[in-house]
Design an enzyme around this catalytic site. Structure first.
Site, PDB file in Angstrom:
ATOM      1  N   LYS A  74       9.345  -0.851  -3.541  1.00 18.05           N
ATOM      2  CA  LYS A  74       8.552  -0.984  -4.768  1.00 18.05           C
ATOM      3  C   LYS A  74       7.334  -0.098  -4.644  1.00 18.05           C
ATOM      4  CE  LYS A  74       5.751  -4.488  -5.654  1.00 18.05           C
ATOM      5  NZ  LYS A  74       5.267  -5.829  -6.008  1.00 18.05           N
ATOM      6  N   ARG A 117       7.671 -13.021  -8.790  1.00 15.48           N
ATOM      7  CA  ARG A 117       7.912 -13.315  -7.372  1.00 15.48           C
ATOM      8  C   ARG A 117       6.641 -13.797  -6.694  1.00 15.48           C
ATOM      9  NH1 ARG A 117       4.336 -10.046  -4.242  1.00 15.48           N
ATOM     10  NH2 ARG A 117       5.184  -7.957  -3.822  1.00 15.48           N
ATOM     11  N   GLY A 228      -5.516 -12.954  -4.390  1.00 17.43           N
ATOM     12  CA  GLY A 228      -6.126 -11.679  -4.762  1.00 17.43           C
ATOM     13  C   GLY A 228      -6.373 -10.689  -3.644  1.00 17.43           C
TER      14      GLY A 228
END
Length: 321
Positions: A74, A117, A228
């Site tokens: 990815k 996901r 985060g």
């Protein structure tokens, strides 16, 4: 004489098609399998590329599961100026390859998969680590990730009633409240520490620009999903919290480089794929540090590809050798 190459095809799946195929329970199952494969050493994750650009952040996560003929990557990042263009700041593309030949099999829009996901991973953390009967949740953030995580929390925490949310501007978010109207008691929280102290579960889903609440606000028994911090220098949790908590990560090495664990890399931690089913001590603070694994993306992308092929969805094109 060189053998004639067999016919080859490439399937293209755009964002709306991918999003329509992301059934939440199936995504959670794929992510849980990815965690287990990773912790058993049956899946390989390759070194992460994560680079700061003048325009934003660009990264590549790749991996393989040899026994399942799964290989891919990815490419993803964050371009904040996209908001001014009317676009999504998070951009991601997933490519699945045939490990026997290296040929690409499918190119998928990765934005919806990334959100789904990551939220599924968070849901697994809540199922395994949050106290049964958790009723109150504090959410930091109201963006794409925050919404996905709250939606999953409402699915997997049946007793959840009260949700307090905090924003970086310190102002209510009317669009966010509208999106969850009727699904829970949702309340803007002007004071982060007060909201954390009143919650059983805390989810931090912000860009990771700095500490979001004070150490003293975290009560015994609180569970925190930290989302985060996924790049060197990012953090959301206060100094000293990890030392007080049971720390669970998706990948030990990656969390210590990119996640909240980078701020206390010497602390012991457990990978969620190896987490046992031992009873959770009710007074223990738990933290799940999510940095995101390539195997999560690939497992979910494979599921989406199989569904698309079964339903004849996407654009199937010739891709000559």
């Amino acid at each position: 004489m060189r053998a004639e190459a067999p016919a080859a095809r490439l399937r293209l799946l755009d964002g709306p098609t991918v999003a329509a195929l992301l059934e939440p329970a199936a995504v959670r199952a794929a992510v849980a399998e990815a965690f287990a494969l990773h912790s058993r050493g049956e899946g390989r994750t390759f070194p992460v590329v994560r680079e700061q650009l003048a325009e934003g952040v660009f990264g590549i996560k790749s991996g393989a599961v040899p026994a399942q003929a799964l290989l891919g990557y990815k490419s993803a990042g964050f371009w904040p100026a996209n908001r001014g263009r009317g676009g999504e700041p998070h951009q991601a593309t997933i490519v699945l390859h045939d490990p026997a030949t290296g040929r690409p099999l499918c190119v998928l829009d990765g934005n919806a998969i990334t959100s789904a996901r990551t939220a599924a991973a968070g849901a697994i953390g809540l199922q395994r680590l949050a106290r049964p009967g958790s009723r109150a949740l504090c959410l930091f953030g109201t963006g794409v990730q925050a919404r996905a995580h709250l939606a999953e929390a409402l699915r997997v925490l049946p007793a959840l009633e009260q949700v307090r949310y905090c924003t970086h501007r310190g102002q209510p978010d009317a669009a966010f409240e509208s999106a969850f109207a009727g699904r829970c008691a949702l309340q803007f929280a002007p004071d982060a520490d007060t909201a954390v102290a009143a919650s059983d579960v805390v989810i931090t889903a912000t860009p990771g620009a700095g500490v979001l609440f004070g150490l003293g606000a975290v009560r015994p028994g609180t569970h925190i999903n930290a989302v985060g911090a996924d790049t060197r220098g990012k953090r959301e949790l206060p100094e000293g919290l990890l030392a007080r908590a049971r720390l669970v990560v998706d990948d030990r090495s990656q969390a210590r480089q990119l996640g909240e664990a980078q701020w206390a890399p010497e602390l012991p931690c457990t990978e969620i794929g190896a987490l046992d089913d031992a009873a959770r001590a009710p007074e223990t603070i738990t933290v799940f540090d999510l940095t995101g694994l390539a195997l999560q993306d690939l497992a979910v992308a494979r599921m989406v590809l199989a569904s698309a092929e079964a339903q004849g969805l996407g654009l199937d094109i010739a891709w000559p050798w």
